[in-house]
Design a protein around this motif. Structure first.
Motif, PDB file in Angstrom:
ATOM      1  N   UNK A   1      78.255  31.802  40.297  1.00  0.00           N
ATOM      2  CA  UNK A   1      79.602  31.366  40.643  1.00  0.00           C
ATOM      3  C   UNK A   1      79.741  29.856  40.495  1.00  0.00           C
ATOM      4  N   UNK A   2      80.929  29.388  40.082  1.00  0.00           N
ATOM      5  CA  UNK A   2      81.186  27.940  40.089  1.00  0.00           C
ATOM      6  C   UNK A   2      81.481  27.491  41.521  1.00  0.00           C
ATOM      7  N   UNK A   3      81.072  26.287  41.847  1.00  0.00           N
ATOM      8  CA  UNK A   3      81.309  25.774  43.187  1.00  0.00           C
ATOM      9  C   UNK A   3      81.342  24.256  43.209  1.00  0.00           C
ATOM     10  N   UNK A   4      81.779  23.720  44.339  1.00  0.00           N
ATOM     11  CA  UNK A   4      81.834  22.264  44.535  1.00  0.00           C
ATOM     12  C   UNK A   4      81.040  21.916  45.781  1.00  0.00           C
ATOM     13  N   UNK A   5      80.131  20.975  45.682  1.00  0.00           N
ATOM     14  CA  UNK A   5      79.338  20.537  46.830  1.00  0.00           C
ATOM     15  C   UNK A   5      80.270  19.844  47.820  1.00  0.00           C
ATOM     16  N   UNK A   6      80.361  20.406  49.042  1.00  0.00           N
ATOM     17  CA  UNK A   6      81.284  19.800  50.015  1.00  0.00           C
ATOM     18  C   UNK A   6      80.596  19.202  51.240  1.00  0.00           C
ATOM     19  N   UNK A   7      79.261  19.319  51.310  1.00  0.00           N
ATOM     20  CA  UNK A   7      78.523  18.625  52.371  1.00  0.00           C
ATOM     21  C   UNK A   7      77.048  18.605  51.993  1.00  0.00           C
ATOM     22  N   UNK A   8      76.383  17.534  52.380  1.00  0.00           N
ATOM     23  CA  UNK A   8      74.956  17.377  52.110  1.00  0.00           C
ATOM     24  C   UNK A   8      74.245  17.052  53.411  1.00  0.00           C
ATOM     25  N   UNK A   9      73.144  17.747  53.679  1.00  0.00           N
ATOM     26  CA  UNK A   9      72.322  17.488  54.859  1.00  0.00           C
ATOM     27  C   UNK A   9      70.879  17.342  54.408  1.00  0.00           C
ATOM     28  N   UNK A  10      69.993  17.062  55.351  1.00  0.00           N
ATOM     29  CA  UNK A  10      68.573  16.960  55.001  1.00  0.00           C
ATOM     30  C   UNK A  10      67.956  18.313  54.688  1.00  0.00           C
ATOM     31  N   UNK A  11      68.587  19.410  55.153  1.00  0.00           N
ATOM     32  CA  UNK A  11      68.004  20.729  54.914  1.00  0.00           C
ATOM     33  C   UNK A  11      68.657  21.451  53.733  1.00  0.00           C
TER      34      UNK A  11
ATOM     35  N   UNK B   1      75.922  22.294  51.294  1.00  0.00           N
ATOM     36  CA  UNK B   1      76.905  23.369  51.400  1.00  0.00           C
ATOM     37  C   UNK B   1      77.822  23.312  50.190  1.00  0.00           C
ATOM     38  N   UNK B   2      78.215  24.504  49.736  1.00  0.00           N
ATOM     39  CA  UNK B   2      78.986  24.602  48.497  1.00  0.00           C
ATOM     40  C   UNK B   2      80.247  25.433  48.734  1.00  0.00           C
ATOM     41  N   UNK B   3      81.382  24.881  48.337  1.00  0.00           N
ATOM     42  CA  UNK B   3      82.654  25.607  48.377  1.00  0.00           C
ATOM     43  C   UNK B   3      82.734  26.478  47.128  1.00  0.00           C
ATOM     44  N   UNK B   4      82.773  27.802  47.330  1.00  0.00           N
ATOM     45  CA  UNK B   4      82.887  28.721  46.188  1.00  0.00           C
ATOM     46  C   UNK B   4      84.279  29.352  46.137  1.00  0.00           C
ATOM     47  N   UNK B   5      85.220  28.739  46.856  1.00  0.00           N
ATOM     48  CA  UNK B   5      86.603  29.173  46.774  1.00  0.00           C
ATOM     49  C   UNK B   5      87.051  30.090  47.882  1.00  0.00           C
ATOM     50  N   UNK B   6      86.213  30.286  48.905  1.00  0.00           N
ATOM     51  CA  UNK B   6      86.593  31.112  50.044  1.00  0.00           C
ATOM     52  C   UNK B   6      86.427  30.292  51.323  1.00  0.00           C
ATOM     53  N   UNK B   7      86.796  30.889  52.443  1.00  0.00           N
ATOM     54  CA  UNK B   7      86.756  30.169  53.717  1.00  0.00           C
ATOM     55  C   UNK B   7      85.349  29.710  54.072  1.00  0.00           C
ATOM     56  N   UNK B   8      84.343  30.588  53.823  1.00  0.00           N
ATOM     57  CA  UNK B   8      82.959  30.276  54.189  1.00  0.00           C
ATOM     58  C   UNK B   8      82.256  29.538  53.056  1.00  0.00           C
ATOM     59  N   UNK B   9      81.689  28.382  53.376  1.00  0.00           N
ATOM     60  CA  UNK B   9      80.864  27.674  52.389  1.00  0.00           C
ATOM     61  C   UNK B   9      79.477  28.300  52.354  1.00  0.00           C
ATOM     62  N   UNK B  10      78.868  28.322  51.167  1.00  0.00           N
ATOM     63  CA  UNK B  10      77.502  28.812  51.034  1.00  0.00           C
ATOM     64  C   UNK B  10      76.508  27.681  51.186  1.00  0.00           C
ATOM     65  N   UNK B  11      75.274  28.016  51.561  1.00  0.00           N
ATOM     66  CA  UNK B  11      74.223  27.018  51.735  1.00  0.00           C
ATOM     67  C   UNK B  11      73.165  27.144  50.648  1.00  0.00           C
TER      68      UNK B  11
END
Length: 708
Positions: free
Chosen positions: A640-650, A653-663
């Motif tokens: 799936x295409x996605x946009x990185x919307x947060x970065x942490x040390x672990x 998170x990626x926005x794949x176009x739905x409410x829940x971001x994937x890790x």
């Protein structure tokens, strides 16, 4: 201890560079100004190195202030010796300083103090000397008034010894070292919370044990949050018997009747005073380190977000999508001015999609719209689908824009001042459109902590977080430069040397007198003196002004150099700008002076080649997978295409176009070991991910970075 050696020790930077940088800081010069326009002074230090000097300078000043307080306190007690003064003055950190001060600190009434009042300190000294073969016999002399028995006398003496041991620096450091090496962080769920729904997000830490030194910052902060919310209890543990044995080996030098008393006093001191104090100190240090790491992550993310590619000066139609309340639509000029607003109702329950399509098409034509910005909140995907059904007369680029913090802005004083006659929905839609045009200029209006990038930002030291984020915003704003004739008060306030009050004065002067024609006119702004002009002029841009250099990062103090270069080449300044072949032939050695060296001259040439160049990339259109609307549409194995919307040390998170971001967990970013997540992805980067697993019940999606 002196300031420069202190900073040198901690930064390992050249002493001369530190000395000159400190001098500039003491002259109220800003970090962006020093790093850009005083390279000869600093030895070409960058902003990160100069910021480190600022931080250690502040730490040194805090340490020196505390030393002064401690010395005054001990002196007032008439207990300050030359040796103690020397030890305090050379103390390299607050921990050492507080250990030295501990015996002289005013305490609440203690058992040791009561024992001293009862005359038991001589007995304590006898025991610690370890020379007496019959300590009970020695204690008999102290049985009087309040001391009824030998046992009472020995107990009081042990209280005094316990306090001595607690104040002994060598003992404290011995326990500190052991804690640092082998302390275990353990947690236990509070019984009634095990089944609590709110506690389930922390269930991994219900019964947890880990070496504290190996506990990553994000996990440590999560554990502390679980404790603060009342779900678990946290303890620090080491091998107490081993620790007591090691301390005893250092302080016990005989084998007589004094030894059992010392051992009892030691056990009491350890359990009641030393371990609670030093384990709390350890947790405090661990928290400070975790805070620093979290703030570092947040700062990196904020920098990337602020420097996200702008679309530039385009006529934009912006939509803040929604279902029941409709979609708020605004039309913005190329300069971001609000020209029109209304609400459409294309989605359930109204379902007036045909009317909405006609209205959008009409607005695009009448306002000559060049791009459409759609907020990424509720009904975003549905609205995007609607827009893509419209056949526009001219090609229109459609962008999905992050709404993070837009609601904070729309309800803020800044937004009310900008749009006093419009409600929060209109302001929010305007912010979405302006974010597409210039993310930096719009995001500076929002408290950076509200943007929501990073990890556990609400759990860290808020003053340190605010200071770090303000520094990031300042660096980003000055690295890009600001058009003084269009910039808002919040944007101008981050320009080097300006600040909120002068920013207001600049806008007020601009409103009353019209656009600034050249940089020299900036000096006419009320209360903007020579110092503020020196600090800020190089970062303020004037488009199409009288002097072409005013739209560049060349500082006005260097204009004479450029003028001489133009004269020497037989060209005007305008002809010299952008003329790379001519600029590359200039012998910079001819323009060296006592204050201007090659670093500044090279910067001038680089700027003349591409004056006012925006370091940011240009915005790119992005399209999510049209078949993915909700988490139940996501399947293991999908790309799936996605946009990185947060970065942490672990991970990220990626926005794949739905409410829940994937890790994407850090282990799934690369086949090799990942040291820094930012080395593999950046905020708002467009990527392809592979779905590893979907947990619909917990609303969790595990992803892997696809490098096909």
């Amino acid at each position: 201890m002196q300031l420069i050696p202190y900073i040198t020790k901690h930064t390992q930077l050249p002493e001369k560079s530190i000395q000159h940088t400190v001098e500039l800081l003491d002259q109220d010069c800003t970090v962006p100004f020093i790093s850009r326009y005083r390279k000869e002074k600093t030895g070409n230090l960058d902003e990160v190195q100069i910021t480190a000097i600022v931080q250690y300078k502040e730490a040194f000043e805090v340490l020196e202030k505390r030393k002064s307080t401690v010395l005054k306190s001990i002196e007032e007690q008439d207990l300050l010796t030359d040796e103690l003064r020397s030890q305090i003055e050379i103390a390299a950190n607050l921990v050492t300083l507080e250990d030295l001060y501990l015996p002289f600190k005013k305490k609440r009434k203690t058992k040791a103090e009561t024992a001293r009042k009862n005359g038991l300190e001589p007995l304590a000294k006898i025991i610690m000397a370890q020379n007496h073969t019959n300590v009970e016999q020695a204690a008999e002399r102290y049985v009087k008034t309040e001391i009824k028995t030998v046992a009472d006398a020995l107990e009081g003496a042990r209280h005094i010894i316990a306090e001595w041991l607690n104040e002994r620096i060598s003992v404290r450091n011995q326990i500190r070292n052991q804690l640092e090496r082998s302390a275990m962080l353990t947690t236990k769920v509070i019984g009634t919370q095990r089944e609590s729904e709110k506690a389930q997000k922390f269930r991994d830490y219900f019964d947890w044990s880990e070496a504290l030194k190996r506990c990553p910052s994000h996990r440590f902060l999560a554990i502390l949050r679980a404790e603060n919310e009342g779900f678990i209890r946290v303890k620090v543990e080491i091998d107490d018997d081993h620790m007591l044995s090691k301390i005893a080996d250092r302080i016990i030098k005989s084998n007589n009747s004094c030894v059992p008393q010392i051992r009892m006093a030691l056990a009491d001191a350890y359990k009641r005073l030393l371990f609670p104090s030093l384990s709390n100190e350890l947790l405090k240090v661990a928290k400070e380190k975790a805070d620093a790491e979290a703030i570092k992550v947040f700062s990196k993310n904020l920098k990337q977000l602020l420097l996200v590619a702008p679309l530039g000066e385009k006529r934009i139609l912006a939509i803040d999508p929604g279902f029941r309340s409709g979609c708020k639509v605004v039309c913005l000029s190329a300069q971001g001015a609000l020209q029109h607003n209304e609400t459409i109702y294309p989605h359930a329950p109204q379902n007036k999609s045909s009317e909405a399509i006609k209205k959008i098409s009409s607005l695009v034509d009448s306002h000559k719209i060049e791009a459409i910005a759609i907020g990424n909140g509720t009904a975003s995907r549905e609205t995007e689908q609607l827009i893509k059904r419209i056949h526009f007369k001219n090609p229109i680029e459609v962008y999905v824009v992050s709404e993070a913090g837009a609601s904070i802005y729309s309800a803020s004083k800044i937004a009310r001042d900008e749009f006093p006659n419009y409600d929060v929905t209109v302001r929010g839609a305007v912010s979405i459109g302006r974010r597409l045009a210039d993310p930096l200029a719009e995001l500076v209006k929002i408290d950076a902590k509200s943007i929501g990038v990073g990890q556990y930002q609400h759990d860290v030291d808020q003053s340190k977080l605010q200071s770090s984020l303000d520094s990031v915003v300042e660096r980003c704003v000055n690295s890009v430069g600001v058009n003084i004739n269009t910039a808002s008060v919040p944007l101008l306030s981050y320009v080097s040397g300006i600040g909120p009050k002068l920013a207001e004065n600049i806008v007020a002067y601009r409103t009353e007198n019209g656009s600034f024609a050249d940089r020299a006119t900036i000096k006419k702004v009320p209360r903007l003196g020579e110092k503020a002009f020196e600090q800020g002029a190089g970062f303020l841009r004037i488009k199409d002004g009288k002097n072409p250099l005013d739209d560049s990062a060349v500082h006005p103090e260097s204009y004479p150099i450029v003028k001489q270069m133009a004269k020497d080449t037989g060209k005007s300044i305008s002809d010299l700008i952008g003329n790379t072949s001519e600029l590359q032939q200039i012998d910079l050695n001819n323009y060296l002076t006592e204050n201007v060296g090659l670093p500044t001259l090279k910067d001038i040439i680089e700027e003349l080649e591409k004056p006012g160049l925006d370091r940011r990339e240009k915005a790119k259109v992005f399209t999510f997978d049209q078949n993915i609307r909700k988490i139940t549409d996501v399947r293991e194995g999908q790309l799936l295409p996605g946009i990185v919307n947060n970065i942490t040390n672990f991970g990220c998170f990626v926005d794949i176009g739905i409410k829940e971001s994937g890790l994407i967990h850090v282990s799934n970013l690369s086949d090799s070991f990942v040291i820094d997540v930012n080395a593999h992805v950046s905020l708002q980067q467009q990527i392809i991910v592979k779905v590893l697993s979907v947990d619909i019940a917990r609303k969790r999606i595990q992803l892997k970075l696809h490098k096909g």
